[in-house]
Motif scaffolding. Structure first.
Motif, PDB file in Angstrom:
ATOM      1  N   VAL A  17       0.773  -1.229   0.121  1.00 20.70           N
ATOM      2  CA  VAL A  17      -0.043  -0.319  -0.068  1.00 20.70           C
ATOM      3  C   VAL A  17       0.678   1.222  -0.060  1.00 20.70           C
ATOM      4  CG1 VAL A  17      -2.080  -1.021   1.005  1.00 20.70           C
ATOM      5  CG2 VAL A  17      -0.214  -0.162   2.487  1.00 20.70           C
ATOM      6  N   GLY A  18       2.045   0.981  -0.438  1.00 26.12           N
ATOM      7  CA  GLY A  18       2.770   2.266  -0.458  1.00 26.12           C
ATOM      8  C   GLY A  18       3.882   2.435   0.776  1.00 26.12           C
ATOM      9  N   LYS A  19       3.932   1.672   1.663  1.00 21.13           N
ATOM     10  CA  LYS A  19       4.884   1.492   2.912  1.00 21.13           C
ATOM     11  C   LYS A  19       5.846   0.611   2.444  1.00 21.13           C
ATOM     12  CE  LYS A  19       1.215   2.981   5.727  1.00 21.13           C
ATOM     13  NZ  LYS A  19       0.378   2.788   6.928  1.00 21.13           N
ATOM     14  N   GLY A  20       7.005   0.837   3.092  1.00 20.62           N
ATOM     15  CA  GLY A  20       8.377   0.222   2.822  1.00 20.62           C
ATOM     16  C   GLY A  20       9.591   0.647   3.615  1.00 20.62           C
ATOM     17  N   TYR A  21      10.882   0.062   3.272  1.00 13.57           N
ATOM     18  CA  TYR A  21      11.740   0.355   4.202  1.00 13.57           C
ATOM     19  C   TYR A  21      12.471   1.894   3.932  1.00 13.57           C
ATOM     20  CZ  TYR A  21      11.766  -4.625   4.500  1.00 13.57           C
ATOM     21  OH  TYR A  21      11.428  -5.874   4.685  1.00 13.57           O
ATOM     22  N   THR A  22      12.334   2.189   2.849  1.00 11.26           N
ATOM     23  CA  THR A  22      12.856   3.651   2.174  1.00 11.26           C
ATOM     24  C   THR A  22      12.077   4.223   1.205  1.00 11.26           C
ATOM     25  OG1 THR A  22      14.262   2.772   0.604  1.00 11.26           O
ATOM     26  CG2 THR A  22      15.438   3.001   2.799  1.00 11.26           C
ATOM     27  N   PRO A  23      11.999   5.759   1.045  1.00  7.32           N
ATOM     28  CA  PRO A  23      11.556   6.145  -0.024  1.00  7.32           C
ATOM     29  C   PRO A  23      11.961   5.709  -1.587  1.00  7.32           C
ATOM     30  CG  PRO A  23      12.255   8.015   1.445  1.00  7.32           C
ATOM     31  CD  PRO A  23      12.991   6.606   1.838  1.00  7.32           C
ATOM     32  N   ALA A  24      13.252   5.363  -1.764  1.00 10.72           N
ATOM     33  CA  ALA A  24      13.710   4.699  -3.037  1.00 10.72           C
ATOM     34  C   ALA A  24      13.118   3.145  -3.147  1.00 10.72           C
ATOM     35  CB  ALA A  24      15.240   4.588  -2.863  1.00 10.72           C
ATOM     36  N   PHE A  25      12.783   2.572  -1.940  1.00 13.86           N
ATOM     37  CA  PHE A  25      12.228   1.108  -2.162  1.00 13.86           C
ATOM     38  C   PHE A  25      10.825   1.290  -2.650  1.00 13.86           C
ATOM     39  CE2 PHE A  25       9.519  -2.160  -0.063  1.00 13.86           C
ATOM     40  CZ  PHE A  25      10.385  -3.166  -0.439  1.00 13.86           C
ATOM     41  N   CYS A  26      10.031   2.480  -1.824  1.00 15.27           N
ATOM     42  CA  CYS A  26       8.560   2.485  -2.325  1.00 15.27           C
ATOM     43  C   CYS A  26       8.300   3.121  -3.641  1.00 15.27           C
ATOM     44  CB  CYS A  26       7.991   3.524  -1.437  1.00 15.27           C
ATOM     45  SG  CYS A  26       7.790   2.766   0.334  1.00 15.27           S
ATOM     46  N   ASN A  28      10.411   2.264  -6.255  1.00 17.00           N
ATOM     47  CA  ASN A  28      10.645   1.302  -7.048  1.00 17.00           C
ATOM     48  C   ASN A  28       9.526   0.203  -6.854  1.00 17.00           C
ATOM     49  OD1 ASN A  28      12.498  -0.728  -8.647  1.00 17.00           O
ATOM     50  ND2 ASN A  28      12.296  -2.014  -6.730  1.00 17.00           N
ATOM     51  N   TYR A  29       8.799  -0.127  -5.686  1.00 18.90           N
ATOM     52  CA  TYR A  29       8.006  -0.895  -5.584  1.00 18.90           C
ATOM     53  C   TYR A  29       6.521  -0.406  -6.467  1.00 18.90           C
ATOM     54  CZ  TYR A  29       6.221  -5.119  -3.346  1.00 18.90           C
ATOM     55  OH  TYR A  29       5.827  -6.406  -2.803  1.00 18.90           O
ATOM     56  N   ASP A  30       6.389   0.863  -6.306  1.00 17.13           N
ATOM     57  CA  ASP A  30       5.224   1.408  -7.098  1.00 17.13           C
ATOM     58  C   ASP A  30       5.482   1.310  -8.704  1.00 17.13           C
ATOM     59  OD1 ASP A  30       4.188   2.689  -4.857  1.00 17.13           O
ATOM     60  OD2 ASP A  30       5.080   4.630  -5.176  1.00 17.13           O
ATOM     61  N   ALA A  31       6.694   1.332  -9.328  1.00 17.73           N
ATOM     62  CA  ALA A  31       7.104   1.218 -10.562  1.00 17.73           C
ATOM     63  C   ALA A  31       6.703  -0.449 -10.871  1.00 17.73           C
ATOM     64  CB  ALA A  31       8.408   1.372 -10.723  1.00 17.73           C
ATOM     65  N   ILE A  32       6.971  -1.381  -9.933  1.00 23.95           N
ATOM     66  CA  ILE A  32       6.729  -2.658 -10.148  1.00 23.95           C
ATOM     67  C   ILE A  32       5.308  -3.001 -10.283  1.00 23.95           C
ATOM     68  CG2 ILE A  32       7.101  -5.071  -9.305  1.00 23.95           C
ATOM     69  CD1 ILE A  32       9.743  -3.982  -8.223  1.00 23.95           C
ATOM     70  N   THR A  33       4.662  -2.565  -9.063  1.00 25.76           N
ATOM     71  CA  THR A  33       3.118  -2.809  -9.312  1.00 25.76           C
ATOM     72  C   THR A  33       2.491  -2.175 -10.488  1.00 25.76           C
ATOM     73  OG1 THR A  33       2.594  -0.982  -7.618  1.00 25.76           O
ATOM     74  CG2 THR A  33       2.895  -3.310  -6.830  1.00 25.76           C
ATOM     75  N   ALA A  34       2.860  -0.984 -11.023  1.00 22.75           N
ATOM     76  CA  ALA A  34       2.337  -0.243 -11.929  1.00 22.75           C
ATOM     77  C   ALA A  34       2.555  -1.442 -13.429  1.00 22.75           C
ATOM     78  CB  ALA A  34       2.855   0.980 -12.314  1.00 22.75           C
ATOM     79  N   ARG A  35       3.854  -1.749 -13.418  1.00 18.70           N
ATOM     80  CA  ARG A  35       4.262  -2.578 -14.520  1.00 18.70           C
ATOM     81  C   ARG A  35       3.319  -3.851 -14.565  1.00 18.70           C
ATOM     82  NH1 ARG A  35      10.597  -3.924 -13.782  1.00 18.70           N
ATOM     83  NH2 ARG A  35       9.964  -5.396 -15.476  1.00 18.70           N
ATOM     84  N   LEU A  36       3.131  -4.649 -13.209  1.00 18.03           N
ATOM     85  CA  LEU A  36       2.337  -5.826 -13.293  1.00 18.03           C
ATOM     86  C   LEU A  36       0.787  -5.303 -13.506  1.00 18.03           C
ATOM     87  CD1 LEU A  36       3.589  -7.497 -10.075  1.00 18.03           C
ATOM     88  CD2 LEU A  36       3.985  -8.189 -12.458  1.00 18.03           C
ATOM     89  N   THR A  37       0.351  -4.356 -13.053  1.00 13.80           N
ATOM     90  CA  THR A  37      -1.062  -3.957 -13.312  1.00 13.80           C
ATOM     91  C   THR A  37      -1.479  -3.841 -14.877  1.00 13.80           C
ATOM     92  OG1 THR A  37      -1.254  -2.977 -11.262  1.00 13.80           O
ATOM     93  CG2 THR A  37      -2.827  -1.925 -13.143  1.00 13.80           C
ATOM     94  N   SER A  38       0.073  -3.237 -15.627  1.00 18.42           N
ATOM     95  CA  SER A  38      -0.466  -2.899 -17.002  1.00 18.42           C
ATOM     96  C   SER A  38      -0.156  -4.196 -17.880  1.00 18.42           C
ATOM     97  CB  SER A  38       0.843  -2.034 -17.502  1.00 18.42           C
ATOM     98  OG  SER A  38       2.039  -2.333 -17.505  1.00 18.42           O
ATOM     99  N   GLY A  39       0.244  -5.457 -17.071  1.00 17.05           N
ATOM    100  CA  GLY A  39       0.047  -6.778 -17.718  1.00 17.05           C
ATOM    101  C   GLY A  39       1.442  -7.536 -18.098  1.00 17.05           C
ATOM    102  N   GLU A  40       2.408  -6.845 -17.384  1.00 11.50           N
ATOM    103  CA  GLU A  40       3.725  -7.542 -17.534  1.00 11.50           C
ATOM    104  C   GLU A  40       3.549  -8.905 -16.792  1.00 11.50           C
ATOM    105  OE1 GLU A  40       7.619  -5.749 -17.249  1.00 11.50           O
ATOM    106  OE2 GLU A  40       6.767  -3.909 -17.686  1.00 11.50           O
ATOM    107  N   ASP A  41       4.342  -9.731 -17.324  1.00 15.32           N
ATOM    108  CA  ASP A  41       4.571 -11.184 -16.647  1.00 15.32           C
ATOM    109  C   ASP A  41       5.427 -11.175 -15.464  1.00 15.32           C
ATOM    110  OD1 ASP A  41       2.764 -12.345 -18.451  1.00 15.32           O
ATOM    111  OD2 ASP A  41       4.298 -13.301 -19.670  1.00 15.32           O
TER     112      ASP A  41
END
Length: 141
Positions: A17-26, A28-41
């Motif tokens: 939900v946007g919480k993590g270890y560091t701002p950089a971690f979050c 990066n994780y936001d970018a990953i979830t966006a990629r997955l939401t857009s359909g990446e395997d």
């Protein structure tokens, strides 16, 4: 492109939900979830993955702790049971809306949470799952 995930991160992303270890971690994780939401395997990998990337440059990244491969093995076993197919290094998966709903239901029921024991984020994940996964960054496509 393909998102590379450790087996336990396949479960972690369900309640992110946007919480993590560091701002950089979050970020990066936001970018990953966006990629997955857009359909990446997703490709399951052994060892540090795309989620771990921002932590690898720190002095002592927990990604290399002995407990992490154990957590990955437990998550792989739980996901294997859910999908009724072996999940290990190199396994590929598409996370469509039906599959995401199935993962969330199993997570909320606790059937895929063996790997979560002792995790510092468990309380947050419990709350997110109990709230119907409201506010998670990974959405159904």
């Amino acid at each position: 492109m393909t998102v590379r995930l450790r087996a336990h991160h396949l479960l972690c992303m369900l309640t992110y939900v946007g919480k993590g270890y560091t701002p950089a971690f979050c970020t990066n994780y936001d970018a990953i979830t966006a990629r997955l939401t857009s359909g990446e395997d997703i490709e399951i990998v052994a060892g540090p993955d795309d989620v771990c990337a921002p932590l690898l440059s720190t002095d002592d990244p927990h990604c290399h702790n002995d407990s992490v491969p154990v957590r990955d093995a437990e998550a792989a076993a739980a996901v294997s049971a859910l999908l009724e197919t072996p999940v290990s290094d190199g396994f590929r998966l598409s996370l469509d809306a039906m599959t995401l709903t199935r993962f969330q239901a199993a997570f909320a029921a606790g059937t895929t949470r063996t790997a979560c024991g002792g995790c510092e984020w468990s309380e947050l994940c419990d709350s997110v799952a109990a709230g119907g996964f409201h506010g998670t960054r990974l959405s159904k496509t």
